[in-house]
Design a protein around this motif. Structure first.
Motif, PDB file in Angstrom:
ATOM      1  N   GLU A   6      36.337  38.262  40.877  1.00 26.11           N
ATOM      2  CA  GLU A   6      38.039  38.108  40.000  1.00 26.11           C
ATOM      3  C   GLU A   6      38.325  39.680  41.220  1.00 26.11           C
ATOM      4  O   GLU A   6      40.018  40.361  40.030  1.00 26.11           O
ATOM      5  N   MET A  11      45.371  45.358  39.389  1.00 31.60           N
ATOM      6  CA  MET A  11      44.990  45.767  38.934  1.00 31.60           C
ATOM      7  C   MET A  11      44.460  46.740  40.034  1.00 31.60           C
ATOM      8  O   MET A  11      43.647  47.800  40.495  1.00 31.60           O
ATOM      9  N   PHE A  12      44.037  45.625  41.529  1.00 28.78           N
ATOM     10  CA  PHE A  12      43.293  46.682  42.270  1.00 28.78           C
ATOM     11  C   PHE A  12      44.551  46.780  43.721  1.00 28.78           C
ATOM     12  O   PHE A  12      45.012  46.174  43.829  1.00 28.78           O
ATOM     13  N   LYS A  13      43.888  48.174  44.119  1.00 27.60           N
ATOM     14  CA  LYS A  13      45.698  49.023  44.288  1.00 27.60           C
ATOM     15  C   LYS A  13      45.493  48.120  46.044  1.00 27.60           C
ATOM     16  O   LYS A  13      46.890  47.226  46.141  1.00 27.60           O
ATOM     17  N   ASP A  75      45.072  33.903  35.498  1.00 22.86           N
ATOM     18  CA  ASP A  75      45.102  34.708  34.804  1.00 22.86           C
ATOM     19  C   ASP A  75      46.079  35.568  34.463  1.00 22.86           C
ATOM     20  O   ASP A  75      46.992  36.785  35.144  1.00 22.86           O
ATOM     21  N   ASN A  96      43.368  30.926  31.908  1.00 17.69           N
ATOM     22  CA  ASN A  96      42.935  32.569  32.030  1.00 17.69           C
ATOM     23  C   ASN A  96      43.404  33.592  31.147  1.00 17.69           C
ATOM     24  O   ASN A  96      44.498  34.087  32.132  1.00 17.69           O
ATOM     25  N   ILE A 120      39.383  29.427  29.014  1.00 19.61           N
ATOM     26  CA  ILE A 120      39.080  30.323  28.904  1.00 19.61           C
ATOM     27  C   ILE A 120      39.674  31.184  27.348  1.00 19.61           C
ATOM     28  O   ILE A 120      41.197  30.886  27.355  1.00 19.61           O
ATOM     29  N   LEU A 122      39.495  33.661  23.839  1.00 18.98           N
ATOM     30  CA  LEU A 122      38.740  35.111  24.103  1.00 18.98           C
ATOM     31  C   LEU A 122      38.347  35.337  21.900  1.00 18.98           C
ATOM     32  O   LEU A 122      39.500  34.744  21.754  1.00 18.98           O
ATOM     33  N   ASP A 160      35.371  32.989  25.321  1.00 19.95           N
ATOM     34  CA  ASP A 160      35.030  34.602  25.940  1.00 19.95           C
ATOM     35  C   ASP A 160      34.970  35.927  25.086  1.00 19.95           C
ATOM     36  O   ASP A 160      35.230  35.939  24.325  1.00 19.95           O
ATOM     37  N   GLY A 196      34.365  38.655  31.826  1.00 24.17           N
ATOM     38  CA  GLY A 196      35.049  39.266  32.489  1.00 24.17           C
ATOM     39  C   GLY A 196      33.805  40.876  32.888  1.00 24.17           C
ATOM     40  O   GLY A 196      34.268  41.518  32.298  1.00 24.17           O
ATOM     41  N   SER A 198      32.858  43.135  34.488  1.00 18.95           N
ATOM     42  CA  SER A 198      33.358  44.819  35.685  1.00 18.95           C
ATOM     43  C   SER A 198      34.079  45.460  34.483  1.00 18.95           C
ATOM     44  O   SER A 198      34.083  46.534  34.398  1.00 18.95           O
ATOM     45  N   ASN A 199      34.552  44.848  32.961  1.00 16.51           N
ATOM     46  CA  ASN A 199      34.941  45.835  31.780  1.00 16.51           C
ATOM     47  C   ASN A 199      34.009  45.951  31.369  1.00 16.51           C
ATOM     48  O   ASN A 199      34.205  47.663  30.920  1.00 16.51           O
ATOM     49  N   GLN A 202      34.005  49.809  33.260  1.00 10.25           N
ATOM     50  CA  GLN A 202      35.257  50.576  33.634  1.00 10.25           C
ATOM     51  C   GLN A 202      35.052  52.358  32.340  1.00 10.25           C
ATOM     52  O   GLN A 202      34.903  52.218  32.137  1.00 10.25           O
ATOM     53  N   ARG A 207      28.721  51.859  37.957  1.00  6.20           N
ATOM     54  CA  ARG A 207      29.115  50.846  37.588  1.00  6.20           C
ATOM     55  C   ARG A 207      28.112  49.680  37.978  1.00  6.20           C
ATOM     56  O   ARG A 207      28.141  48.857  36.938  1.00  6.20           O
ATOM     57  N   ILE A 227      33.085  36.456  35.527  1.00  8.58           N
ATOM     58  CA  ILE A 227      33.970  36.689  36.288  1.00  8.58           C
ATOM     59  C   ILE A 227      32.950  37.894  36.346  1.00  8.58           C
ATOM     60  O   ILE A 227      33.403  38.481  35.925  1.00  8.58           O
TER      61      ILE A 227
HETATM   62  N1  THG Z   1      37.860  38.462  30.216  1.00  8.26           N
HETATM   63  C1  THG Z   1      38.457  37.458  30.974  1.00  8.26           C
HETATM   64  N2  THG Z   1      39.305  37.515  32.262  1.00  8.26           N
HETATM   65  C2  THG Z   1      39.334  38.924  32.531  1.00  8.26           C
HETATM   66  C3  THG Z   1      38.138  39.859  31.934  1.00  8.26           C
HETATM   67  C4  THG Z   1      38.395  39.362  30.907  1.00  8.26           C
HETATM   68  N3  THG Z   1      40.819  39.512  33.520  1.00  8.26           N
HETATM   69  C5  THG Z   1      40.990  40.131  33.902  1.00  8.26           C
HETATM   70  C6  THG Z   1      39.292  41.302  33.391  1.00  8.26           C
HETATM   71  N4  THG Z   1      38.867  41.551  32.277  1.00  8.26           N
HETATM   72  C7  THG Z   1      37.766  40.784  34.553  1.00  8.26           C
HETATM   73  N5  THG Z   1      38.883  41.817  36.842  1.00  8.26           N
HETATM   74  C8  THG Z   1      38.640  42.590  36.402  1.00  8.26           C
HETATM   75  C9  THG Z   1      39.193  43.074  37.855  1.00  8.26           C
HETATM   76  C10 THG Z   1      38.947  44.173  38.052  1.00  8.26           C
HETATM   77  C11 THG Z   1      38.572  45.653  36.932  1.00  8.26           C
HETATM   78  C12 THG Z   1      38.109  44.388  35.961  1.00  8.26           C
HETATM   79  C13 THG Z   1      37.867  43.253  35.290  1.00  8.26           C
HETATM   80  C14 THG Z   1      38.422  46.587  37.843  1.00  8.26           C
HETATM   81  N6  THG Z   1      39.073  46.915  38.089  1.00  8.26           N
HETATM   82  C15 THG Z   1      39.524  48.743  38.352  1.00  8.26           C
HETATM   83  C16 THG Z   1      39.436  49.560  37.051  1.00  8.26           C
HETATM   84  O1  THG Z   1      39.832  49.436  36.370  1.00  8.26           O
HETATM   85  O2  THG Z   1      38.717  50.652  37.113  1.00  8.26           O
HETATM   86  C17 THG Z   1      40.399  48.573  38.854  1.00  8.26           C
HETATM   87  C18 THG Z   1      40.904  49.867  40.098  1.00  8.26           C
HETATM   88  C19 THG Z   1      39.735  49.384  41.970  1.00  8.26           C
HETATM   89  O3  THG Z   1      38.808  50.051  42.256  1.00  8.26           O
HETATM   90  O4  THG Z   1      40.924  49.401  42.604  1.00  8.26           O
HETATM   91  O5  THG Z   1      36.933  47.371  37.791  1.00  8.26           O
HETATM   92  O6  THG Z   1      37.029  40.363  30.406  1.00  8.26           O
HETATM   93  N7  THG Z   1      38.892  36.251  30.251  1.00  8.26           N
END
Ligand code: THG
Length: 262
Positions: A6, A11-13, A75, A96, A120, A122, A160, A196, A198-199, A202, A207, A227
């Motif tokens: 991922e 989204m990441f700095k 994506d 995606n 993919i 949703l 998804d 995905g 890590s969602n 959040q 985490r 992911i």
């Molecule tokens: N389904 C599908 N694709 C996807 C997602 C999904 N793509 C994007 C996302 N969701 C999956 N990728 C991430 C990438 C980062 C984070 C979560 C999901 C994340 N980012 C930190 C935050 O928001 O806190 C960014 C901050 C940082 O650390 O710098 O958590 O569901 N098909």
């Protein structure tokens, strides 16, 4: 399971800054690290802040292609960015992602056929992500019907069920697990399932613990792909151990090490 890294996401700095300054080596380094950690596919997302998503997507994919031929998951929600991405990413790419609305699928599924990419999709529609499994499954069934209509093979479809952050949508986690279980009953062959991951954590405090626990639960429900952050070694160990306990690998005392050599 299929692991999609991922980390190449605006989204990441660090990625956002790399895009702004066109610093290729940062993107290439993240790509190499994720592949070395066990990612099979790399997600590529320019992030919501990109002012020029077409150019940025092209730059990111070309930067990755200088060092790796790994399959990419393009994506984006924009059709033109998706088509450009698929056209330069090459074989085995993933779309995606596609929203579950028929009108949106009618736009994206022809690209899947044209570029022979995997899809993919949703379980969400105009009204967003439904809270219960039944409504998610209804959307999943409609996605399967659209794929058949557009001659996209169900073997290439990943449903998804869309996991939302547990701190704001706690009731969704169980609905996602039920959706994963029942997706296998929609048709034969069944679509694959993906999240995905890590969602889910959040905005929450611990985490990694939430991600690791939910991954084990989702694998037990039949999840085929995720992911996720492959650089979390303990998360990868949970994945390998869950697959062992589900009988997908033969036990030996050094099974974690053995997995790495596969
Ligand atoms: N389904 C599908 N694709 C996807 C997602 C999904 N793509 C994007 C996302 N969701 C999956 N990728 C991430 C990438 C980062 C984070 C979560 C999901 C994340 N980012 C930190 C935050 O928001 O806190 C960014 C901050 C940082 O650390 O710098 O958590 O569901 N098909």
């Amino acid at each position: 399971m299929l692991i999609i890294g991922e980390k190449i996401n605006g989204m990441f700095k660090n990625v956002k800054e790399a895009i702004q300054t066109k610093n290729k080596s940062i993107i290439q380094d993240i790509a190499k690290k994720q592949l070395a950690a066990g990612a099979n596919v790399l997600d590529v997302n320019v992030g919501p802040a990109s002012a020029e998503p077409l150019k940025d997507m092209e730059w990111m994919i070309k930067s990755i292609r200088e060092i790796s031929n790994a399959p990419l998951a393009v994506d984006t929600t924009k059709k033109d960015v998706m088509e450009l991405g698929l056209s330069i990413a090459g074989p085995d790419s993933f779309i995606n992602s596609a929203s579950g609305q028929k009108e949106k699928l009618d736009i994206l599924l022809p690209l899947a056929k044209k570029y022979k990419s995997k899809v993919i999709a949703l379980t969400m529609n105009k009204s967003g992500v439904p809270a219960n499994a039944e409504a998610r499954l209804e959307i999943a069934a409609n996605i399967v019907a659209s794929c058949m209509e557009h001659e996209v093979e169900i073997e290439n479809l990943y449903i998804d069920a869309v996991i939302l952050p547990v701190n704001v949508a706690q009731e969704h986690a169980n609905a996602v697990l039920e959706t994963i279980r029942q997706c296998k009953l929609i048709c034969d062959p069944a679509p694959k399932t993906i999240l995905g991951l890590s969602n889910v954590s959040q905005g929450a405090l611990d985490r990694p613990l939430i991600d690791r626990t939910f991954l084990a639960m989702a694998l037990a429900a039949g999840l085929d792909a995720a992911i996720l952050n492959p650089l979390d070694t303990e998360l990868m160990n949970v994945m390998i151990t869950a697959e062992l306990l589900l009988g997908k690998n033969i036990y030996c005392d050094s099974y974690l090490e053995a997995y790495g050599k596969k």
